[in-house]
Design an enzyme around this catalytic site. Structure first.
Site, mmCIF file in Angstrom:
data_model
loop_
_atom_site.group_PDB
_atom_site.id
_atom_site.type_symbol
_atom_site.label_atom_id
_atom_site.label_comp_id
_atom_site.label_asym_id
_atom_site.label_seq_id
_atom_site.Cartn_x
_atom_site.Cartn_y
_atom_site.Cartn_z
ATOM 1 C CB THR A 172 -6.915 5.509 -3.483
ATOM 2 O OG1 THR A 172 -6.769 4.003 -3.743
ATOM 3 C CG2 THR A 172 -8.522 5.497 -2.839
ATOM 4 C CD GLN A 212 -3.127 -0.140 -8.507
ATOM 5 O OE1 GLN A 212 -3.773 0.642 -7.861
ATOM 6 N NE2 GLN A 212 -1.921 -0.312 -8.582
ATOM 7 C CE1 TYR A 243 -6.082 -2.195 0.115
ATOM 8 C CE2 TYR A 243 -4.073 -1.616 -1.154
ATOM 9 C CZ TYR A 243 -5.156 -1.317 -0.270
ATOM 10 O OH TYR A 243 -5.257 -0.152 0.321
ATOM 11 C CB THR A 281 1.662 13.331 -2.852
ATOM 12 O OG1 THR A 281 2.897 13.179 -2.646
ATOM 13 C CG2 THR A 281 0.792 12.392 -2.114
HETATM 14 C C1 PHB Z 1 -4.218 4.867 0.126
HETATM 15 O O1 PHB Z 1 -5.205 5.505 -0.397
HETATM 16 O O2 PHB Z 1 -3.758 4.876 1.117
HETATM 17 C C2 PHB Z 1 -3.811 3.475 -0.800
HETATM 18 C C3 PHB Z 1 -4.636 2.988 -1.760
HETATM 19 C C4 PHB Z 1 -3.924 2.190 -2.541
HETATM 20 C C5 PHB Z 1 -2.784 1.527 -2.419
HETATM 21 C C6 PHB Z 1 -2.011 2.164 -1.422
HETATM 22 C C7 PHB Z 1 -2.448 3.255 -0.608
HETATM 23 O O3 PHB Z 1 -2.226 0.762 -2.938
#
Ligand code: PHB
Length: 356
Positions: free
Chosen positions: A25, A98, A179, A314
């Site tokens: 994200t 996704q 989620y 990352t």
């Molecule tokens: C995040 O941006 O921290 C994040 C977003 C989606 C995810 C996990 C973490 O599934």
């Protein structure tokens, strides 16, 4: 013995290496939730990954959980994502989207005041979300009625149709990280009675319904699933995460998916255990591991048969040419968390590739 640079059949598609890009994200889509040219550049820079899994993308309009995350709920969203898929394909890459519903992680301040929905009326505690009004605590969601759940499934189905229109190679159903689908799966957030609460089979019912609906659109061999049974992120718990993961792995064999993408741990190290060994034993399909693998550990996991591929998060953000760097044993750029969620190209498209 395969290694990171061996090709792999992932459902319907063949990929040239096992260095995948995890969904990340990055909130560069703007308030209209539209993918754009900057995002196309970002993904195209990373096209050498065996498979790119594009970031969590709102399947149903009005359920925003990250300010300025992308969506896949309209013709305009399709046009935005076409920029991305065209750019990745032009560089010879492969990309899944996704698809995601934030459930209780959505916030009224991001959704015109709308109360978020979940399995049960339990808020995320001890965390805050970035909104146009600053950081705000999460609110108590409304428990969805059973008769509303076909509508959620239909939302994922429609998102899958739009993703196909947008030119993706497949979709990943987001069943992880607290989620909506995960809120149903885990017993810390699912306190329901009836068909969607209680037993594992009942808690997994919504997930399985979504997988079936999305597979109707794509064929199951272009559908992946991401799970994170140990992750406490978003205030998540299960009383038996390893048991849940193992049970799911067995049941998922019936769905003939392109892959299962498993996060092995907990962002906050509160919940521990070995998911990977029992899931590998139970699951017959392609297994992708994720969360903190070094290239050396990833290579060992693949050559010893523990995993089929590894998704790097990352590390792939900070190294657009990650496969080439690993192959050359070159040093890796460090990611800069200060620019993870900021607008614009800084910390997004300006990480350097190795000099030619
Ligand atoms: C995040 O941006 O921290 C994040 C977003 C989606 C995810 C996990 C973490 O599934």
């Amino acid at each position: 013995m395969p290694n990171l640079f061996s090709s792999l059949q992932v459902g319907a598609i063949q990929v040239p290496n096992r260095i995948f890009m995890a969904p990340l994200t990055r909130t560069r889509a703007g308030e209209a939730h539209l993918a754009n040219a900057l995002m196309a550049e970002h993904y195209a820079q990373r096209a050498s990954g065996g498979l790119l899994i594009a970031e969590a993308t709102m399947a149903v309009e009005g359920h925003s959980a990250f300010w300025k995350e992308p969506g896949i709920f309209s013709a305009a969203c399709v046009e935005g994502w076409k920029l991305v898929t065209d750019a990745v394909h032009a560089k010879g890459g492969r990309i899944f989207l996704q698809i995601w519903h934030g459930g209780r992680a959505c916030h009224p301040a991001l959704n015109g005041g709308a109360v978020p929905v979940s399995a049960s009326a339990i808020a995320i505690a001890n965390d805050e979300v970035h909104t146009p009004q600053g950081k705000l605590p999460y609110t108590v969601p409304r428990a969805l009625r059973d008769d509303e759940l076909p509508g959620i499934v239909a939302g994922f189905r429609q998102a899958a149709v739009y993703a196909k229109d947008a030119g993706f190679d497949g979709v990943e159903v987001h069943g992880a990280n607290g989620y909506l689908l995960d809120q149903f799966l885990r017993d810390g957030t699912n306190k329901r009675d009836g068909q969607y609460g209680g037993s594992r089979e009942n808690r997994a019912r919504l997930l399985f319904d979504v997988i079936r609906a999305v597979s109707d659109v794509w064929g199951s061999d272009r559908v992946g699933l991401r799970l994170s049974p140990l992750n406490s992120y978003n205030d998540m718990r299960d009383s038996d995460p390893v048991g849940l993961a193992t049970w799911l792995a067995e049941r998922l064999n019936d769905f003939n998916l392109a892959y299962l993408h498993l996060m092995r741990g907990d962002f906050f190290q509160q919940q521990t255990g070995d998911l990977m060994t029992p899931v590998r034993a139970a699951y017959k399909g392609v297994l992708i591991g994720n969360m903190g693998y070094s290239p050396a550990e990833a290579d060992e996991a693949i050559s010893s048969g523990k995993l089929d591929a590894v998704a790097f998060g990352t590390a792939f953000l900070a190294n657009p040419d990650l496969p080439a760097r690993i192959q050359a044993n070159a040093p890796l750029n460090a990611p800069n968390p200060a620019t993870f969620y900021t607008p614009g190209p800084e910390g997004y498209t300006d990480y350097p590739a190795l000099a030619a």
